[in-house]
Design a protein around this motif. Structure first.
Motif, PDB file in Angstrom:
ATOM      1  N   LEU A 178       0.810  -1.215   0.000  1.00 23.16           N
ATOM      2  CA  LEU A 178       0.000   0.000   0.000  1.00 23.16           C
ATOM      3  C   LEU A 178       0.847   1.271   0.000  1.00 23.16           C
ATOM      4  N   GLY A 179       1.992   1.223   0.657  1.00 23.20           N
ATOM      5  CA  GLY A 179       2.837   2.405   0.733  1.00 23.20           C
ATOM      6  C   GLY A 179       3.669   2.408   2.000  1.00 23.20           C
ATOM      7  N   SER A 216      -4.516   4.633  -1.571  1.00 24.09           N
ATOM      8  CA  SER A 216      -4.180   3.254  -1.956  1.00 24.09           C
ATOM      9  C   SER A 216      -5.190   2.261  -1.389  1.00 24.09           C
ATOM     10  N   GLN A 219      -8.405   2.365  -3.471  1.00 18.28           N
ATOM     11  CA  GLN A 219      -8.232   1.671  -4.751  1.00 18.28           C
ATOM     12  C   GLN A 219      -8.202   0.157  -4.549  1.00 18.28           C
ATOM     13  N   ARG A 220      -7.547  -0.271  -3.484  1.00 14.11           N
ATOM     14  CA  ARG A 220      -7.433  -1.704  -3.211  1.00 14.11           C
ATOM     15  C   ARG A 220      -8.804  -2.308  -2.887  1.00 14.11           C
TER      16      ARG A 220
END
Length: 244
Positions: A178-179, A216, A219-220
């Protein structure tokens, strides 16, 4: 409803900081958010500026709403924890529930992971943090677990190993990653002053990194539920109706 379970296979990775930060930033974007502290430390409230001995409940017994987030925690018995888990399961369709689970509480993680929309694993950029991910695999490699997403916390761009771990994890986990959240001592300083990070250091890199994480996550969730059955998924319906 959308339920996010936060868990780290190794203690000290900053799981509670990530849970609190994401809860607060979701709330600032207009989401109705409830954050559950399922740990024995009961430390989630500290990231919202509450005192260590302060219970996150109002005088009428209802959970407090602090910085836009409804806080639920301070579970002293197994019965209270079981009741909280049942409450999480019935999260209203237009609300968001975030659950902070202790690293040692594998039973609790498995229990909540079964019905969570996404389980987010928080790790540190070091060899021990990476090695701890093998505990999540069960019979399936972590890289093939679509129900698990990875967040790298305490990234220090000044450290060579930290940078290399970051690069390695992005390549290894690809869409699961995710980041990352950069290290900032302001997070600990805010707790020491009994303030939230957003009040103490509104320009902290942690806040901007968490904003990117939220994008993120959105979107996931949309991608994951569309790959299943979006018609029957309240989570994706809620996600698509709102700009997270």
């Amino acid at each position: 409803m959308t339920i996010l379970a936060f868990h780290s296979p190794k203690g000290g990775a900053g799981n509670t900081l990530v849970t609190a930060g994401i809860a607060r930033r979701f709330a600032t974007r207009g989401r109705t958010v409830t954050a559950y502290d399922m740990t024995r430390q009961d430390s989630l409230k500290l990231f919202f500026g509450l005192l260590p001995d302060q219970k996150p409940v109002r005088t009428d017994g209802e959970p407090m709403v602090v910085r836009g987030v409804r806080l639920v925690g301070n579970f002293t018995t197994q019965r209270e924890r079981d009741m909280a888990i049942e409450q999480i399961k019935t999260t209203p369709a237009d609300e968001l529930a975030l659950v902070d689970i202790a690293s040692a509480d594998w039973e609790g993680w498995e229990q909540i992971h079964r019905f969570a929309d996404l389980s987010i694993c928080v790790v540190e950029p070091n060899p021990i943090g990476l090695a701890s991910l093998t505990r999540l695999g069960e019979q399936i490699p972590v890289t093939e677990r679509e129900d698990i997403a990875i967040v790298l916390n305490k990234l220090d761009d000044r450290r060579k190993l930290s940078r290399h771990c970051h690069r390695f994890m992005k390549q290894l986990f690809d869409n699961q990653f995710l980041g990352s959240i950069r290290r900032d001592e302001a997070a600990n300083e805010a707790i020491a002053r009994f303030e939230s990070l957003a009040e103490y250091a509104p320009n902290s890199v942690i806040i901007s990194d968490i904003d990117a994480l939220i994008d993120s996550i959105h979107q996931r969730l949309v991608r994951t539920h569309k790959s299943r059955d979006p018609i029957n998924s309240r989570a994706v319906q809620s996600a698509e109706r709102q700009t997270v």
